[in-house]
Design an enzyme around this catalytic site. Structure first.
Site, PDB file in Angstrom:
ATOM      1  CG  ASP A  79      -0.181  -0.399   2.393  1.00  0.00           C
ATOM      2  OD1 ASP A  79       0.666  -0.676   2.464  1.00  0.00           O
ATOM      3  OD2 ASP A  79      -0.852   0.147   3.721  1.00  0.00           O
ATOM      4  CD  GLU A 137       2.997  -1.450   7.552  1.00  0.00           C
ATOM      5  OE1 GLU A 137       3.006  -1.347   8.762  1.00  0.00           O
ATOM      6  OE2 GLU A 137       3.195  -0.165   6.906  1.00  0.00           O
TER       7      GLU A 137
HETATM    8 NI    NI Z   1       6.451   1.136   5.414  1.00  0.00          NI
END
Ligand code: NI
Length: 390
Positions: A79, A137
């Protein structure tokens, strides 16, 4: 020990191309659609079949010469962030307002490189390597937690991951046994007072005063109540109250984060924040509501695996380039994997003091020469780890 892997010039070029392509199409957490499709296509072109645990991640497996042996997982996060890129790179973001400003584009390229390199050296592999291209994440709930919940780590004996790391000098790789990144929780507080005219404070219960007192005391938890040898942080990042200069508002709202390595500190934060809110509100006759949201746990590197991966790095780097990683109070959702399997997460240095910008900065950039180093360390570790388990 088996043969040492080589990353050819053409593989290096290929890894950099993947990074530059992915860099142009940043997507936010849980929305990594174009990224996911690209990774799938890439893996398919390398003769991998892909699956998914959550519909948002991409999973591929490489089975070694024998179909037995343990499973080692390697994870990359996919991401990006809501940041407008300001790097002037020829391959800058094509998605206005979004940017790969943390290096996850590089992580994907490194791990795609591992998938390519290992598939070309399959005869050296005993057991299975599972590639986990993980969504989300940067957010809670994050992808790691969801993949673990879906059983993605149930049969895994070890997992590896890395982060291109600007605080670490370019060329160096940092390892640390035990806690590397912090547990990161969040809390929200609503203070209820009684509003009124700014000229008549005695008729009000001023939530501005209550909040500022509470915040002062919350900041004293770390400095006065926690052992200075214990890393811990409490920060308030948001404070909202009032609308006009001469009106005492009714209520106030603030939110903050706490960071810790030791679970006892987490408990202490929870209890002490509540004690302070109770006491301060009582002393001003205000009331409050609060909630505490547990986020990422601390990231714990397993001692033997970390020493092992560090040793693999010495095959490619001079001894003085391999350093003890400094603990970070940042959160990293790889931590969820470290609770399920033996794990090693390490830092790849890309920083140059005064010349590079930090993670999440609009001018953040990575040093691409470090990508093949990440690929080599991960691929060599996979081969040697699995053959040690034979
Ligand atoms: Ni990172």
């Amino acid at each position: 020990m088996r043969n040492q892997l080589q990353v050819s010039q053409s593989l290096t070029k290929w890894i950099i191309e993947q990074r530059r392509h992915l860099h142009q199409y940043p997507e936010l957490s849980h929305q990594e659609k174009i990224t996911r499709e690209y990774i799938k296509q890439c893996l398919n072109d390398l003769n991998y079949e892909t699956t998914s645990y959550t519909g948002k991640d991409v999973i591929a497996e490489l089975h070694g010469a024998t179909n037995q042996g343990p499973i080692l997982a390697i994870r990359a996060d996919m991401d990006a962030l809501e940041i407008t890129e300001d790097t002037n790179l020829p391959f800058s973001s094509k998605h206005p307002g979004f940017m790969h400003a943390c290096g996850h584009d590089g992580h994907m390229a490194i791990v795609l490189g591992v998938a390519k390199l290992l598939s070309e050296n399959r005869e050296q592999l005993f057991g299975t390597v599972r590639f986990i291209f993980q969504h989300a994440e940067e957010t809670v709930p994050g992808g790691a937690e969801q993949i673990v919940e879906a059983g993605g780590l149930d049969d895994v004996s070890a997992i590896l991951g890395c982060h291109l790391w600007e605080p670490l000098e370019k060329g160096k790789v940092g390892f640390r046994e035990g806690p590397l990144m912090a547990g990161a929780d969040r809390f929200e507080v609503n203070i209820q007072g009684k509003g009124g005219h700014g000229s008549m404070p005695h008729l009000t219960i001023d939530p501005v005063l209550v909040s500022t007192h509470a915040i002062q005391q919350l900041y004293s938890i770390v400095s006065r109540q926690i052992n200075p040898h214990q890393p811990a942080v409490l920060s308030i990042g948001e404070l909202k109250m009032g609308t006009s200069y001469n009106v005492i508002p009714d209520k106030a709202f603030f939110t903050g984060t706490v960071r810790y390595f030791d679970p006892d500190i987490q408990d202490f934060f929870k209890e002490t924040i509540k004690t302070i809110l109770d006491g301060v509100c009582k002393s001003f006759q205000a009331s409050y509501e609060w909630n505490y949201q547990v986020g990422e746990p601390p990231l714990l590197n397993e001692q033997h695996l970390t020493a092992f991966v560090k040793k693999q790095a010495t095959l490619f780097l001079p001894e003085n380039q391999i350093v003890e990683a400094e603990q970070s109070l940042g959160g990293e959702d790889f931590a969820h994997y470290t609770n399920k399997a033996n794990a090693c997460y390490f830092f790849i240095g890309i920083g140059e003091k005064g010349n590079t910008y930090g993670h999440h900065h609009p001018k953040f950039d990575i040093d691409e020469t470090m990508l093949p180093i990440g690929t080599k360390i991960l691929a060599q570790s996979a081969i040697n780890y699995l053959s040690n388990q034979k």
